[in-house]
Design a protein around this motif. Sequence first.
Motif, PDB file in Angstrom:
ATOM      1  N   UNK A  36       0.673  -1.584  -0.106  1.00  9.97           N
ATOM      2  CA  UNK A  36       0.108   0.180   0.211  1.00  9.97           C
ATOM      3  C   UNK A  36       1.269   1.655  -0.072  1.00  9.97           C
ATOM      4  N   UNK A  37       1.638   1.270   0.011  1.00  9.62           N
ATOM      5  CA  UNK A  37       3.452   2.437   1.071  1.00  9.62           C
ATOM      6  C   UNK A  37       4.004   2.142  -0.858  1.00  9.62           C
ATOM      7  N   UNK A  38       4.185   1.845  -0.860  1.00 13.87           N
ATOM      8  CA  UNK A  38       4.475   1.684  -3.040  1.00 13.87           C
ATOM      9  C   UNK A  38       3.011   2.395  -3.202  1.00 13.87           C
ATOM     10  N   UNK A  39       2.000   1.512  -3.630  1.00 13.12           N
ATOM     11  CA  UNK A  39       1.154   2.090  -4.143  1.00 13.12           C
ATOM     12  C   UNK A  39       0.905   4.060  -4.033  1.00 13.12           C
ATOM     13  N   UNK A  40       0.448   3.862  -3.130  1.00 16.95           N
ATOM     14  CA  UNK A  40       0.615   5.870  -2.502  1.00 16.95           C
ATOM     15  C   UNK A  40       2.011   6.173  -3.175  1.00 16.95           C
ATOM     16  N   UNK A  41       2.645   5.468  -2.924  1.00 20.63           N
ATOM     17  CA  UNK A  41       4.077   6.718  -2.671  1.00 20.63           C
ATOM     18  C   UNK A  41       4.222   6.988  -4.610  1.00 20.63           C
ATOM     19  N   UNK A  42       4.350   5.620  -5.361  1.00 24.67           N
ATOM     20  CA  UNK A  42       4.061   5.833  -7.119  1.00 24.67           C
ATOM     21  C   UNK A  42       2.609   7.033  -6.877  1.00 24.67           C
ATOM     22  N   UNK A  43       1.198   6.914  -6.536  1.00 29.16           N
ATOM     23  CA  UNK A  43       0.165   8.067  -6.827  1.00 29.16           C
ATOM     24  C   UNK A  43       0.713   9.172  -6.860  1.00 29.16           C
ATOM     25  N   UNK A  44       1.563   9.563  -5.492  1.00 31.07           N
ATOM     26  CA  UNK A  44       2.327  10.711  -5.579  1.00 31.07           C
ATOM     27  C   UNK A  44       3.351  11.374  -6.304  1.00 31.07           C
ATOM     28  N   UNK A  45       3.922  10.640  -7.022  1.00 28.87           N
ATOM     29  CA  UNK A  45       4.846  10.816  -7.542  1.00 28.87           C
ATOM     30  C   UNK A  45       3.736  11.120  -8.995  1.00 28.87           C
ATOM     31  N   UNK A  46       3.087   9.732  -9.567  1.00 29.54           N
ATOM     32  CA  UNK A  46       2.109  10.825 -11.102  1.00 29.54           C
ATOM     33  C   UNK A  46       1.206  11.638 -10.803  1.00 29.54           C
ATOM     34  N   UNK A  47       0.865  12.428  -9.731  1.00 33.86           N
ATOM     35  CA  UNK A  47       0.673  13.488  -9.295  1.00 33.86           C
ATOM     36  C   UNK A  47       1.462  14.673  -9.306  1.00 33.86           C
ATOM     37  N   UNK A  48       2.446  14.477  -8.376  1.00 29.98           N
ATOM     38  CA  UNK A  48       3.229  15.734  -8.462  1.00 29.98           C
ATOM     39  C   UNK A  48       4.495  15.947  -9.452  1.00 29.98           C
ATOM     40  N   UNK A  49       4.794  14.506  -9.758  1.00 31.96           N
ATOM     41  CA  UNK A  49       5.823  14.935 -11.274  1.00 31.96           C
ATOM     42  C   UNK A  49       4.982  14.603 -12.971  1.00 31.96           C
ATOM     43  N   UNK A  50       5.963  16.764 -13.656  1.00 31.35           N
ATOM     44  CA  UNK A  50       5.361  16.377 -14.612  1.00 31.35           C
ATOM     45  C   UNK A  50       5.628  15.932 -15.951  1.00 31.35           C
ATOM     46  N   UNK A  51       6.923  15.281 -15.911  1.00 26.48           N
ATOM     47  CA  UNK A  51       7.665  14.718 -17.162  1.00 26.48           C
ATOM     48  C   UNK A  51       7.713  13.479 -16.895  1.00 26.48           C
ATOM     49  N   UNK A  52       7.457  12.712 -17.887  1.00 19.59           N
ATOM     50  CA  UNK A  52       7.122  11.790 -18.605  1.00 19.59           C
ATOM     51  C   UNK A  52       8.175  10.929 -17.310  1.00 19.59           C
ATOM     52  N   UNK A  53       9.409  11.033 -18.230  1.00 20.31           N
ATOM     53  CA  UNK A  53      10.828  10.088 -17.649  1.00 20.31           C
ATOM     54  C   UNK A  53      11.531  11.074 -16.835  1.00 20.31           C
ATOM     55  N   UNK A  54      11.443  11.195 -15.599  1.00 20.52           N
ATOM     56  CA  UNK A  54      11.238  11.148 -14.304  1.00 20.52           C
ATOM     57  C   UNK A  54      10.012  10.213 -13.949  1.00 20.52           C
ATOM     58  N   UNK A  55       8.656  10.569 -14.139  1.00 17.42           N
ATOM     59  CA  UNK A  55       7.462  10.133 -13.382  1.00 17.42           C
ATOM     60  C   UNK A  55       7.497   8.609 -13.809  1.00 17.42           C
ATOM     61  N   UNK A  56       8.056   7.624 -14.741  1.00 10.99           N
ATOM     62  CA  UNK A  56       9.229   6.670 -15.012  1.00 10.99           C
ATOM     63  C   UNK A  56       9.681   5.958 -14.103  1.00 10.99           C
ATOM     64  N   UNK A  57      11.486   7.376 -13.702  1.00 16.25           N
ATOM     65  CA  UNK A  57      12.483   7.156 -13.098  1.00 16.25           C
ATOM     66  C   UNK A  57      11.874   6.933 -12.170  1.00 16.25           C
ATOM     67  N   UNK A  58      11.204   7.910 -11.384  1.00 12.73           N
ATOM     68  CA  UNK A  58      10.978   7.506  -9.716  1.00 12.73           C
ATOM     69  C   UNK A  58       9.667   6.089  -9.567  1.00 12.73           C
ATOM     70  N   UNK A  59       8.684   6.035 -10.353  1.00  9.55           N
ATOM     71  CA  UNK A  59       8.701   4.748  -9.994  1.00  9.55           C
ATOM     72  C   UNK A  59       9.128   3.897  -9.900  1.00  9.55           C
ATOM     73  N   UNK A  60      10.076   3.810 -10.516  1.00  8.54           N
ATOM     74  CA  UNK A  60      10.674   2.201 -11.482  1.00  8.54           C
ATOM     75  C   UNK A  60      12.184   2.198  -9.666  1.00  8.54           C
ATOM     76  N   UNK A  61      12.660   2.972  -9.284  1.00  9.02           N
ATOM     77  CA  UNK A  61      13.042   3.553  -8.053  1.00  9.02           C
ATOM     78  C   UNK A  61      12.315   3.031  -6.777  1.00  9.02           C
ATOM     79  N   UNK A  62      11.198   3.526  -6.445  1.00  8.93           N
ATOM     80  CA  UNK A  62       9.897   2.831  -5.952  1.00  8.93           C
ATOM     81  C   UNK A  62       9.663   1.863  -5.617  1.00  8.93           C
TER      82      UNK A  62
END
Length: 97
Positions: A48-74
Amino acid sequence: MMITKNKRLLGIILTVVLILMIPLIAMQFTNEVKWSFPDFIVAAVLLFGTGLTCELVIRKVKKTGYRIAACAMVLTTLVLVWLELAVGIFGTPFAGN
């Protein structure tokens, strides 16, 4: 827009429940899977924490490449923590088995 956010949250919750159903069902058919109640709690918090963290990344990070990288790190962090708790790949005091 609010409906989309609620649908994603519902999707996260349903995904966590479905993933946790796998060991629960497996425990009914084999003795190889032995999860206790705390195991389910820890797994639920991690997922659940991982899902919420990825949701936060999706909401806050604007650039698609950064979103993908951040979610991959999570997700990579989730896998490494899960592996450590399961089999102790790093040998910390939290290691399983």
